[in-house]
Write an enzyme that holds these catalytic residues in place. Sequence first.
Site, mmCIF file in Angstrom:
data_model
loop_
_atom_site.group_PDB
_atom_site.id
_atom_site.type_symbol
_atom_site.label_atom_id
_atom_site.label_comp_id
_atom_site.label_asym_id
_atom_site.label_seq_id
_atom_site.Cartn_x
_atom_site.Cartn_y
_atom_site.Cartn_z
ATOM 1 N N TYR A 190 20.398 -69.479 -22.968
ATOM 2 C CA TYR A 190 21.537 -69.834 -22.903
ATOM 3 C C TYR A 190 21.788 -71.156 -23.005
ATOM 4 O O TYR A 190 22.731 -72.035 -23.462
ATOM 5 C CB TYR A 190 22.187 -69.325 -21.432
ATOM 6 C CG TYR A 190 23.643 -69.464 -21.280
ATOM 7 C CD1 TYR A 190 24.639 -68.884 -21.981
ATOM 8 C CD2 TYR A 190 24.271 -70.594 -20.389
ATOM 9 C CE1 TYR A 190 26.162 -68.980 -21.934
ATOM 10 C CE2 TYR A 190 25.572 -70.803 -20.272
ATOM 11 C CZ TYR A 190 26.438 -69.918 -20.734
ATOM 12 O OH TYR A 190 27.752 -70.349 -20.553
ATOM 13 N N VAL A 212 30.268 -61.782 -34.522
ATOM 14 C CA VAL A 212 30.408 -63.239 -35.156
ATOM 15 C C VAL A 212 28.912 -63.768 -35.316
ATOM 16 O O VAL A 212 28.886 -64.660 -35.908
ATOM 17 C CB VAL A 212 31.113 -64.108 -34.214
ATOM 18 C CG1 VAL A 212 32.712 -63.569 -33.954
ATOM 19 C CG2 VAL A 212 30.414 -64.122 -32.694
#
Length: 260
Positions: free
Chosen positions: A155, A62
């Site tokens: 993150y 993706v």
Amino acid sequence: MLNGKIALVTGAGSGLGRAIAEGLAAEGATAVLVGRRGQALLQTEERIRSAGGKAVSYAADVSRQEEVEALRRKVLEHPGVPSLLVNAAGIYGELKPVSETDPALWVQVLMTNTAGPYYICRAFARDMIETGWGRIVNITSAASLGKPNPNNSAYAVSKVALNHFTRKLAAELEGTGVTANVLHPGEVKTEMFEAIRQASSAEGGMSGWVKWVEETGGDAPEKSVQRILDLTKPEAAGLNGRFLWIDNGLKNPMPSWESD
């Protein structure tokens, strides 16, 4: 509940993505399984079919636009326009200060966790709008809301960016019958948790959180499945651009722009 609907789930080869795909298929949806590892997707597909559900798998990264565009063509050909998009694919990166991080990995975290949902939403949102109904759920993290810690910048940044992207998308979708929200799935013991546990043992920085999750057993992924199912109910039609929490999660909900 979801008979006749198509649910596309990224990261469906393992962990939370697999659990969500299985849960939605159990409610009657045709699950479109997306992820980088084709063999893992086939295992999820077999699990769903063995339980009496319907699933089809397409291997795609993706974080790569061309692969998502090819994915769109395949999905629209079979099984058709998704009614639900769940972007659960994600990677964590490193537990290191910025000066010690691997730049390629840092950028890859953002490409997977933020650009990936963007590519998927860009690919399918217009088709969902044309059908007049849809639910987009981007898996986020409470790490995007809490006080910054000094060792997981990629993150946290990726999830902050994902939150705001989802809010912008939700504003575009207002009034179309399609909604977009982010969901914190709780403290789930998945492959990502194991990676954090190992990194924490080697580098420190998350040991307290890891110990807490291990002692409590973490949150069941079925809580995320239920929260997503709740979004498909008529009374949830007005929930758009929100930061959502699972019910009875280990972590108490934290303030966001609009939490529910």
